[in-house]
Design a protein around this motif. Structure first.
Motif: not given
Length: 458
Positions: A78-90, A414-428
């Motif tokens: 897993n690498t970087d993250l982006a967000f749009q509306g109700d979606y996360a892109f990993v 990254y922080y997005y709308n109330g939560y922190i989202y972490s893209s973990d290389i191995q764990k998801g």
């Protein structure tokens, strides 16, 4: 400072050997498928057994979404993250995933696209998704192979149907694209391409190599995307070095901050095709790889990160000084960068744990400068740099050492709308919550989208 002559060793965070994570059989191409405690924080666990979660008292893991087929092979990081509306892109070395995060406590997989390449950093703009390809491939298509070294650059997808993303076009760039940065201007999307190089005798990365390349994507006609400029912003630079690792743009301020391996750079991007250097700085005593940059909301400060060891090394230990593999906080005074302090997590990691400053973002709190940041196996740190000369940690999340030898941990947080989202290389994908008086006001800020390298005022 990394030498551009070793671009073949540049991977993910600028120093990983290609064979370390790009080897083995290519995943089959397939259509999209549904599918130690620092001052100011307190640990909720006294110990951190291998694989177990450890947090400060104000942080909790909400949920984890493991990597899943076809993006869960040994080399599908897993690498970087982006967000749009109700979606996360990993992003993922095998392609990319789209998650429905309308309920952040229970993300759902919407689609997964098999499109292998290093490193597949991702950003989204309207109906477009862009991937950075930093690996010579046989051609621009997702069905390409790594055997024949003929093409690397940007891939562009139509994501108007989140359940079925479609490949639209691609743009070849010299030395590929390690990361990229969007600068929107009306119906035109300019994209700064960052990549190390040159690499003599390479078909895709010949000398000379400019530090930034500019791709123009007409939003209404993305098939006609093309390279439009190679601005030579460092005409007096050393000839054996080139490229930036990350460029962070702040279009509302007509500013960008570039982390160009051996240099930190402040840019005027009033004309996005012709960026101008306002200041170029170095910190040869402390910084090895200028990796990334983050403005505060007022654009009166810049945080530069040093990725000492390229993400492979255990630099979060007592043998490594607190100013190395860390963040440097610069105030912008009369248009010039002035260094004020450094921040690095103080929890000592084991020798088996790769740990160094990596990707992070602001947490939107009015009147405060607060970041959340990934530290690979050092986990996720939330820290306050309102006082540039005395930054402090507010909270953290981390796991114990990865159960197998190799690279692991949080690539981006990254922080997005109330939560922190972490893209973990191995764990998801990890969803993390922080409950603290300093960060609680951020819950009132609603973001329509988020791409970390294109900052917006909140």
């Amino acid at each position: 400072m990394i030498s551009a002559m070793v671009r073949g060793a540049v991977l993910c965070a600028a120093l990983l050997l290609v064979s370390a994570c790009g080897g083995g059989a290519d995943p089959a191409t397939s259509p999209p498928q549904a599918a130690g405690t620092p001052s100011g924080t307190a640990a909720s666990d006294a110990a951190s057994p291998a694989g177990d979660v450890k947090t400060s008292e104000n942080v909790r893991l909400v949920t984890n979404v493991p990597r899943a087929a076809p993006l869960n092979g040994e080399n599908d990081w897993n690498t970087d993250l982006a967000f749009q509306g109700d979606y996360a892109f990993v992003g993922n070395f095998g392609g990319f995933s789209i998650y429905d995060i309308s309920d952040p406590t229970a993300p759902k997989t919407v689609s997964q696209v098999s499109c292998p390449a290093q490193q597949n950093d991702v950003s989204v703009h309207g109906d477009l998704l862009i991937l950075s390809i930093d690996e010579p491939r046989s051609d621009e298509k997702c069905s390409s192979t790594a055997g024949r070294r003929a093409w690397e650059g940007l891939r562009i997808f139509d994501i108007s149907d989140k359940k079925s993303p479609k490949f639209v076009s691609a743009v070849r760039t010299d030395c590929g694209s390690h990361t990229h940065t969007m600068v929107p201007k009306g119906d035109t999307l300019y994209v700064y391409v960052s990549s190390p190089g040159p690499e003599p005798d390479s078909a895709t990365c010949p000398p000379p190599h400019q530090v930034i390349q500019v791709v123009e994507i007409p939003v209404r006609d993305p098939e006609s995307a093309k390279l439009v400029a190679r601005p030579d912003i460092f005409p007096d630079r050393q000839k054996d070095t080139g490229g930036c690792h990350d460029v962070t743009a702040y279009p509302e301020k007509n500013l960008a901050a570039a982390a160009c391996f051996g240099d930190g750079v402040l840019l005027d991007i009033t004309d996005p095709v012709k960026p101008k250097v306002l200041q170029q700085i170095r910190d040869e005593e402390n910084f090895q790889i200028w990796h990334s940059a983050t403005f505060n909301n007022d654009a009166t400060k810049v945080v530069f990160g040093d990725e000492l060891g390229g993400g492979m090394m255990p630099t979060c230990n007592s043998q490594t000084p607190a100013t190395k593999g860390a963040n440097a906080i610069y105030d912008i005074v009369d248009g010039k960068l002035e260094r004020r302090g450094y921040f690095k997590i103080s929890r000592e990691q084991e020798q088996s744990e790769n740990c160094v400053a990596h990707n992070g973002s602001l947490i939107p709190v009015k009147g405060k400068d607060i970041m959340v940041q990934a530290w690979y196996q050092g986990g996720v740190s939330v820290w306050d740099f309102t006082d540039s000369s005395a930054p402090k940690e507010i909270g953290y999340f981390e796991r114990g050492p990865f159960e197998r030898e190799g690279i692991a941990g949080s690539w981006s947080a990254y922080y997005y709308n109330g939560y922190i989202y972490s893209s973990d290389i191995q764990k998801g994908l990890d969803v993390i919550a922080i409950d603290d008086p300093l960060t609680d006001p951020a819950e009132q800020v609603e973001m329509a989208d988020f791409n970390v390298q294109t900052q917006r005022a909140y």
